[in-house]
Structure formats: structure tokens, C-alpha cells
Design an enzyme around this catalytic site. Structure first.
Site, PDB file in Angstrom:
ATOM      1  N   VAL A  23       4.323   1.922   2.200  1.00  0.00           N
ATOM      2  CA  VAL A  23       3.995   0.016   3.239  1.00  0.00           C
ATOM      3  C   VAL A  23       4.390  -1.374   2.418  1.00  0.00           C
ATOM      4  CG1 VAL A  23       3.160  -0.925   5.006  1.00  0.00           C
ATOM      5  CG2 VAL A  23       2.222   1.665   4.111  1.00  0.00           C
TER       6      VAL A  23
ATOM      7  N   ASP B  66      -6.231  13.549  12.689  1.00  0.00           N
ATOM      8  CA  ASP B  66      -6.141  12.481  11.896  1.00  0.00           C
ATOM      9  C   ASP B  66      -6.755  11.356  11.634  1.00  0.00           C
ATOM     10  OD1 ASP B  66      -6.316  12.086   8.809  1.00  0.00           O
ATOM     11  OD2 ASP B  66      -4.222  11.701   8.562  1.00  0.00           O
TER      12      ASP B  66
ATOM     13  N   GLY C 191       0.832  -0.947  -0.028  1.00  0.00           N
ATOM     14  CA  GLY C 191      -0.651  -0.083  -0.590  1.00  0.00           C
ATOM     15  C   GLY C 191       0.676   1.258   0.142  1.00  0.00           C
ATOM     16  N   THR C 192       0.101   2.318  -0.503  1.00  0.00           N
ATOM     17  CA  THR C 192       0.857   3.426  -0.542  1.00  0.00           C
ATOM     18  C   THR C 192      -0.122   4.358   0.781  1.00  0.00           C
ATOM     19  OG1 THR C 192       1.318   3.670  -1.664  1.00  0.00           O
ATOM     20  CG2 THR C 192       1.562   5.854  -1.614  1.00  0.00           C
TER      21      THR C 192
END
Length: 800
Positions: free
Chosen positions: A513, A627, A506-507
Site C-alpha cells: 500500500v 474476513d 504497509g503491506t
């Protein structure tokens, strides 16, 4: 259900109700219907026999989980408006969409469409608006899109489109909005200057190269121009000075290598000017003083030189001045509330005042060559960074509440602050100065945090790597800081084959990642900061921020950081591996969502609440995440929740204003941040409320959130069971029913508009220890208005 008396009905609006499943086939008997609006319900299919409604002109099914686009729609030859936004539609866009030749307004955005844009779209020559953004479309923009000469708004952004911008785009002379954020390459067509009705032009986040065409100066109606994050080079055309209506200009993250044209001072309406991360050189033109409306100026990470013009001090509306990573000199006339001048060649002393300022939200002068003493500022300062200069003398008493890191790297400073030698009180002290320095240095290494010590190690290591690059291959203590002594740099490289793409899972916001299996058999996750991102101050700061917090806090529902590496050539973090990815992913995939039964969802909410309570109330200073979203909640193999991504986290200082820039994920940010810019724990509480509602509904509340939280009488029509995730069966046990009612009441309490009316996370966490339903009724009898107005979970003064 549909009596014959309705057979002449021409308009039917059932939007924003709680309709579920399928509508009766008798709806197809309304053959005179011209307008049908069924948006924002829970319908699972397009109405049966819709092809019988041959007079239908407008159809809106947005916000329903339809999943499948029926071909029967294409028999509605009179259809002029078709809205299927956010319907979870998948597959390809049917090629016979081009048969709707009367179509004026087509919105298929925010779905899961794949494949190319059908070339038949070019047959819809009456189209005034075409919205296909936020899908997964690939291929190129149809070459004959220029046939849609009536287009006013075109949005194809947030897809995977490739290839050049077709030259036929120049035929779309009625366009007022042209938005593209894809993977487009080639140059920006010179003919784009003919689209003189454009108000908004956004070509950001593509792979466009070549020069910025001077013809853009002909687009004199432009209010927003965004060409950021491309590969544009050459000069900034002086013709941009003709865009006198422009309010936002963004050219950042390109390879532009010119001086800043002085005639940009003609843009008297400009509020936002971004030119960061380019190759700009020369001085900042003094004509910038003409930009009286300017609120945000970011020229960081360039090669600008000379003195910062004193005329900037005349910009009374300026709130953010970001000039870091240049070769600039500092003036005394700066009126911005947020001043970022780090990594320059600033020399001389720090001015004791900046223009007419009476308050500074943030001042960053780190990594310069400033000398002299730190002044006693005649006004309060929110955030301050004076590290790595050549400052000397006593740290003013008015600044002693700041963390020691603020002053690190100034060897001749003294004062009553951890890690610094005490200032001499008399001349006799001078004889013992070397001993005092030695003692204070020893105390510094013993008492300061791992984070500060590591900065010093990194500076030493940078010199070592420069003289012997091969030394980075060794798995020594300087390669990876870790907390069990068993992870070596060479093991990371070997287990990922030097971060091969096949290990990427993933990004994230500022890195990719990877999943890795160490020789010991231990599975870990690696977040690697790419070299391009590492050179950008915002990403680098977020990366180090995450290290700072995750090395200091420990909680069973906060992700564990095993270690980190901060080589100049390779920066990554090492986490415990989360087998089930993000909560967002789990809720987006039906099979995964079903595994998250009601008991697991209640436990997820509970785990996040306990972790936030720990951060807000059990740390030395409160930590605000800033967040909280479903993307930043990770699930392990047991589907237990862990808060992750502390890149935006921040300590709350009771002696500071805690003013901040707005960060976070759209849709989760507390509304008060928009006008106050002051961060508190209650900002996290609001985000937690959105997240809790998302867990109940199985999707982000979206537009339904504003309806629920408004004073609209429509809220009274919603029952709690009607908003619950339809993929799960309605809970039948009394305990589960009570638990769901309980967390729904928490969600609404956390979403109260007034921050002080929201409960603290400590109160919420304590209530979870003895869950008791606030309303002892079946779910189908509990209205949302009743939950919204319930007096439970009010903020308690004892828990602030």
C-alpha cells in the site's frame, strides 16, 4: 495479605483471574514456592521481590501486559520453566538469560522483542523447548545453537532472522519440531537428514536456494514437511517416497523443475500435497491413485502435460483438485468436490458426470479450448466457471441461475441469460441470426456490469501493449478505470516516483500500500499487486474480486474505490486515503489507543454494524465479507470506521449450497465453517462479535474468549469492568456505561455457538438507532455470565 501460615506454600496458581496492577511485595515472602502461575490476568509488572523465591522452579506470567522484562528473574537459578508468552515485552532479550542454566522450557513468543538472539542462549544446555516465534528478532541463528543437544522443540518462526541455517543444527538429534519462517538464505544443510526424530519440519517463507537434499528421505518420522515459498530448484528427490508417515507435503512456490517422482505414491498417509507455482513438467504419475488418504491436491501453475490420470477418480477422500495453469487434458473420472482446471489446454467436450459424484462444490474449467455443448449435469453444482472456451449451443436451464460472467467468452452460446442471444426456436430464425447477434451484442455492452465490459477492454489492451509497450505510459481511458475522470496513469507514476519504497505505508495480504498526493492535491492510497503475486491465481482472483464488489456497493462506512488499473505490467487499486490506518494498529499502540475513547469505540462498532447490515440485507444478493477483523477496519482522520479488503468477499445465492473453502483471519473465523464449509451471513456476525469484544478489551480476546464462551464456572468470576481496556479510565456517565453494556451484550449474542441463535446484522443495526442498556447496573456489578446468558438480541425471523 499473605499470612505466615502460607510461608510453606509450594504451589500457587492464580491464572485466568482478573488480577490487575501490581501484586503485593509480601508475595516475595513465599520463599518455599516452587510453582507460580499468574498467567492471563492484567498484571503490569513482574512480582516485587521475586528474587526472594529462590526455590522457584516454574514461573508462568503469560498473557499479562508486563511490557518490561525484569532482570530479577535471572537470579532464580533453579528455574526450569519460564513462560512469558504474549506479554507485550519489548527491547532486546537480555543476554544474561544464559545464566538460567537449569532452564528446560523457555517461551518468550508473541512479544515485541527486537535485536539478535543472544549467543548466551547456547549455554542453556538443558533446554528441551525454545519458543521465540512471533517477535521482531533479527540477525542470524547463533552458530553454536548445536550445543542445545536436549532440544525437542525449536520454533524461531515469524521473525526477521537472516543468514544460513547453521551446520551445528545437525547436532540437535532429539528435535521433533523445527519451525523457521524468516528471511534465511543459503541451502538446506545435507546433514539435516540426521535429525531422525523430527515429526515436523517447516522451513517455509524463507529465501533458501539450491536443491532439496536427498537426505530428507532419512526423516522417516516426519508427519509434516513444508519447504514452500523459497527459491529451491532442481529435482524432487525420489527419497521423499520413504517418508511413509507423512501427512502433509508442501513444496509450492519454488523453482523446482523436475517430473513428479512416481514413488510419491508410497506416501499412503498423505492428506495434503501442495506443489503449486513451480516448473514441474511431464505427466501426473498414475501412481497417485495409491494416495487413498489424499484430501487436497494442488499442482497448479506448473508445466505439467498429458492427460489427467483417470486413476485420480479412485481417490474417494479427495475434496480439492487444483490443476489450473498447466497443459493438461481432462478425463471423465474425477471424484473431487472442488475441481480447478482453468488455464490449461483442455480440449473436447465437458463430461456430463465426474466419476461417482453426486454433488460438486466448485468446478472451474475456464480459459481452455473446450468445445461442444454444456451438459445438463445430473447433480447440483455450487460454484461454476466455464468462461473463455469455445462452447456452443444452449445454456442448460438448470444453470441459468448463475451469473452471466460464468459463460463469458464463449461466443456461440445462447440462452435466456443476460448478455447472450436467445436460442433459435425454429429453422426460420437462422435467416435473422446476424441481426440477432448484433442486437444481443449491443445489449451485452449496455446491460452487463462495468466489470464484464472491462474484461473485453483488457483483452484488447493486452494486444496493444504487446505491439507497443510504450503505450502504457499514456494516461488514456484504458490505463485507469476511475469514477471521476480526473486520475491519470502518469499522475500515479509521477506522484509515487514509479512506486518508490519511500511512499510505501504497509503491506497487505496480496500487495503493498502506497500513499500518493495527486497534482490536484488529493491524497489517495494505492494497493499495488506485485508482479510475482499477479502471476498467482489466488492473488489475481482476490484483486479482481475487490474491484467487482467495490464498484457495485456504496456505503458511508465502506472504503471508497476511486479507480483501478489492470495492465499486465502494473496492477493497482486507488482508494480514499485513511489517515489513521487500521484499527489493529490503533489498538496496538498505547498513545493511539487512548485517543480511541469510549465514545469513539462505540461509534466504530456502530459504523461496522451498519455497513454489514447494508451488505447482508440491502444489496441485490447478500454480500458476505468473510474476513472481518481489526486489520480490515480502517480509520479516517475523525477516527470513523470503514470496512476494507473485499478480496475474499462473496455473493450468497439462495439457489446455491454456498459451500466454500475456509478463508479469513485466524481468531475471527466462525467455528461452524470448520465442519460445514458453508458460508452464511452468520459467519460475518460471529467475526463482528470477536471484533466488538476486541474493541472493548483493547486487544484480541485470545484464550480469554474460549473461557468466556465455555460453560466453565470461572466465567462467573469476571465482571464487565475487569475486561475493559485498562488504558482507558472506567466510564462514569450513565450514558457511556449503558452504551458499553449494550455493545458487550451484542458481542456475546454474536458469538453464540449456534449460528441461528445469533442476531442478524439488520437487527443489530436497528437496535443501534435507539441504544438501551439491557442491564441497568454499574459495570463492576455486571458479570460476563449474565451478559452471556442474556436473552436480548436473539435472531428474529423477520430479519433473516
Amino acid at each position: 495479605m499473605w499470612p505466615g501460615a502460607l510461608s510453606k506454600l509450594k504451589l500457587l496458581n492464580l491464572s485466568s483471574n482478573s488480577l490487575t496492577g501490581e501484586l503485593p511485595s509480601s508475595l516475595g515472602n513465599l520463599t518455599q514456592l516452587a510453582v507460580l502461575d499468574l498467567s492471563y490476568n492484567h498484571l503490569h509488572s513482574i512480582p516485587l521481590k521475586i528474587q526472594n523465591m529462590e526455590n522457584l522452579v516454574s514461573l508462568n506470567l503469560s498473557g499479562n501486559p508486563i511490557f518490561f522484562m525484569s532482570s530479577e528473574i535471572f537470579n532464580l537459578k533453579k528455574l526450569m520453566t519460564l513462560h512469558l508468552r504474549n506479554c507485550r515485552l519489548s527491547g532486546t532479550i537480555p543476554p544474561n538469560v544464559g545464566e538460567l542454566e537449569s532452564m528446560v522450557d523457555l517461551d518468550l513468543s508473541n512479544n515485541w522483542f527486537i535485536g539478535p538472539i543472544p549467543s548466551s542462549v547456547s549455554n542453556l544446555t538443558n533446554l528441551a523447548s525454545l519458543f521465540l516465534q512471533s517477535n521482531q528478532l533479527d540477525g542470524s541463528i547463533p552458530k553454536d545453537i548445536g550445543r542445545l543437544t536436549n532440544l525437542v522443540a525449536l520454533n524461531l518462526s515469524s521473525n526477521c532472522l537472516v543468514g544460513p541455517i547453521p551446520s551445528s543444527v545437525s547436532n540437535l538429534t532429539n528435535l521433533s519440531s523445527f519451525l523457521q519462517s524468516n528471511q534465511l538464505n543459503g541451502s538446506i544443510p545435507e546433514d539435516i537428514g540426521g535429525l531422525t526424530n523430527l515429526v515436523e519440519l517447516d522451513l517455509s517463507s524463507n529465501r533458501l536456494s539450491g536443491h532439496i537434499p536427498s537426505s530428507l528421505g532419512q526423516l522417516t518420522n516426519l508427519v509434516e514437511l513444508d519447504l514452500s515459498s523459497n527459491r529451491l530448484s532442481g529435482n524432487i528427490p525420489s527419497s521423499l517416497g520413504q517418508l511413509t508417515k507423512l501427512e502433509s507435503l508442501n513444496l509450492s512456490h519454488n523453482q523446482i523443475s523436475s517430473v513428479i517422482p512416481p514413488n510419491l505414491g508410497s506416501l499412503s498417509n498423505l492428506r495434503y500435497l501442495y506443489m503449486a507455482s513451480n516448473l514441474l513438467e511431464g505427466p501426473i504419475p498414475h501412481e497417485i491413485e495409491s494416495l487413498k488418504a489424499l484430501k487436497w491436491l494442488d499442482l497448479s501453475d506448473n508445466k505439467l502435460s498429458g492427460s489427467i490420470p483417470t486413476q485420480i477418480g479412485n481417490l474417494s477422500n479427495l475434496r480439492y483438485l487444483i490443476l489450473a495453469k498447466n497443459n493438461l487434458n481432462i478425463p471423465s473420472q474425477l471424484n473431487s468436490l472442488n475441481i480447478e482446471l482453468s488455464h490449461n489446454l483442455l480440449q473436447g467436450v465437458i463430461p456430463f458426470q465426474f466419476g461417482d459424484l453426486t454433488y460438486l462444490s466448485s468446478l472451474d474449467l475456464s480459459w481452455n479450448n473446450l468445445t461442444g455443448m454444456i451438459p445438463e449435469f445430473p447433480f447440483p453444482v455450487g460454484d461454476l466457471n466455464l468462461s473463455f472456451n469455445s462452447l456452443r449451443g444452449q445454456i442448460p436451464n438448470g444453470l441459468l441461475y448463475f451469473e452471466p460472467e460464468i459463460f463469458t467468452g464463449n461466443k456461440d452460446l445462447c440462452g435466456s441469460i443476460q448478455g447472450f442471444r436467445p436460442c433459435p426456436s425454429s429453422p426460420n430464425v437462422k435467416h435473422n441470426l446476424p441481426i440477432a447477434i448484433l442486437v444481443s451484442t449491443l445489449l451485452f455492452f449496455v446491460s452487463t456490469s462495468v466489470w464484464v465490459i472491462f474484461i473485453l477492454f483488457r483483452r484488447y489492451r493486452a494486444k496493444t501493449l504487446k505491439s507497443d509497450p510504450s503505450s502504457s505510459k499514456n494516461g488514456d481511458i484504458f490505463s485507469i478505470w476511475n469514477f471521476d475522470g480526473k486520475i491519470a496513469f502518469e499522475d500515479i507514476i509521477k506522484s509515487t516516483e514509479d512506486f518508490d519504497i519511500k511512499y510505501c505505508i504497509g503491506t497487505g495480504g496480496y500487495g503493498s500500500v502506497y500513499r500518493a498526493v495527486l497534482p490536484s492535491g488529493k491524497v489517495i492510497a494505492l494497493k499495488k499487486l506485485h508482479r510475482l503475486e499477479a502471476e498467482q491465481p489466488a492473488y489475481d482472483t482476490s484483486f479482481r474480486n475487490e474491484i467487482k464488489f467495490l464498484t457495485e456497493i456504496r456505503h458511508k462506512n465502506i472504503i471508497k474505490l476511486h479507480g483501478f488499473c489492470l495492465h499486465n505490467r502494473c496492477m493497482f487499486l486507488i482508494y480514499e486515503y485513511m489517515e489513521n490506518g487500521s484499527l489493529f494498529y490503533a489498538l496496538s499502540i498505547d498513545d493511539e489507543a487512548v485517543e480511541l475513547d469510549w465514545t469513539k469505540r462505540v461509534n466504530i462498532v456502530k459504523g461496522v454494524a451498519h455497513a454489514l447490515s447494508y451488505m447482508h440485507h440491502d444489496c441485490n444478493l447478500p454480500i458476505v465479507h468473510r474476513d472481518i477483523s481489526s486489520n480490515n477496519i480502517l480509520l479516517n482522520s475523525e477516527l470513523e470506521a470503514f470496512i476494507a479488503d473485499f478480496g475474499s468477499a462473496r455473493l450468497l445465492d439462495p439457489d446455491s449450497s454456498n459451500r466454500t473453502v475456509i478463508v479469513g483471519t485466524y481468531g475471527y473465523i466462525a467455528p461452524e465453517l470448520a465442519y460445514s464449509l458453508v458460508v452464511t451471513e452468520k459467519c460475518d456476525v460471529y467475526s463482528f462479535g470477536v471484533l466488538t469484544l476486541e474493541i472493548l478489551m483493547g486487544k484480541h480476546p485470545g484464550e480469554l474468549l474460549s473461557t468466556i464462551l465455555s460453560s466453565s464456572t470461572r466465567v462467573q468470576n469476571f465482571m464487565l469492568n475487569e475486561i475493559l481496556d485498562p488504558r482507558l479510565s472506567t466510564p462514569r456517565s450513565r450514558k457511556l456505561t449503558g452504551d458499553i453494556t449494550f455493545i458487550a451484550a451484542i458481542a456475546f449474542a454474536c458469538l453464540r455457538p449456534r449460528p441461528k441463535a445469533r442476531p442478524t446484522m439488520k437487527l443489530v443495526s436497528q437496535e443501534f438507532l435507539h441504544i438501551k442498556s439491557p442491564i441497568a447496573l454499574p459495570l463492576h456489578e455486571i458479570s460476563l455470565i449474565k451478559l452471556k446468558n442474556h436473552g436480548m438480541f436473539m435472531s428474529n425471523e423477520n430479519h433473516r
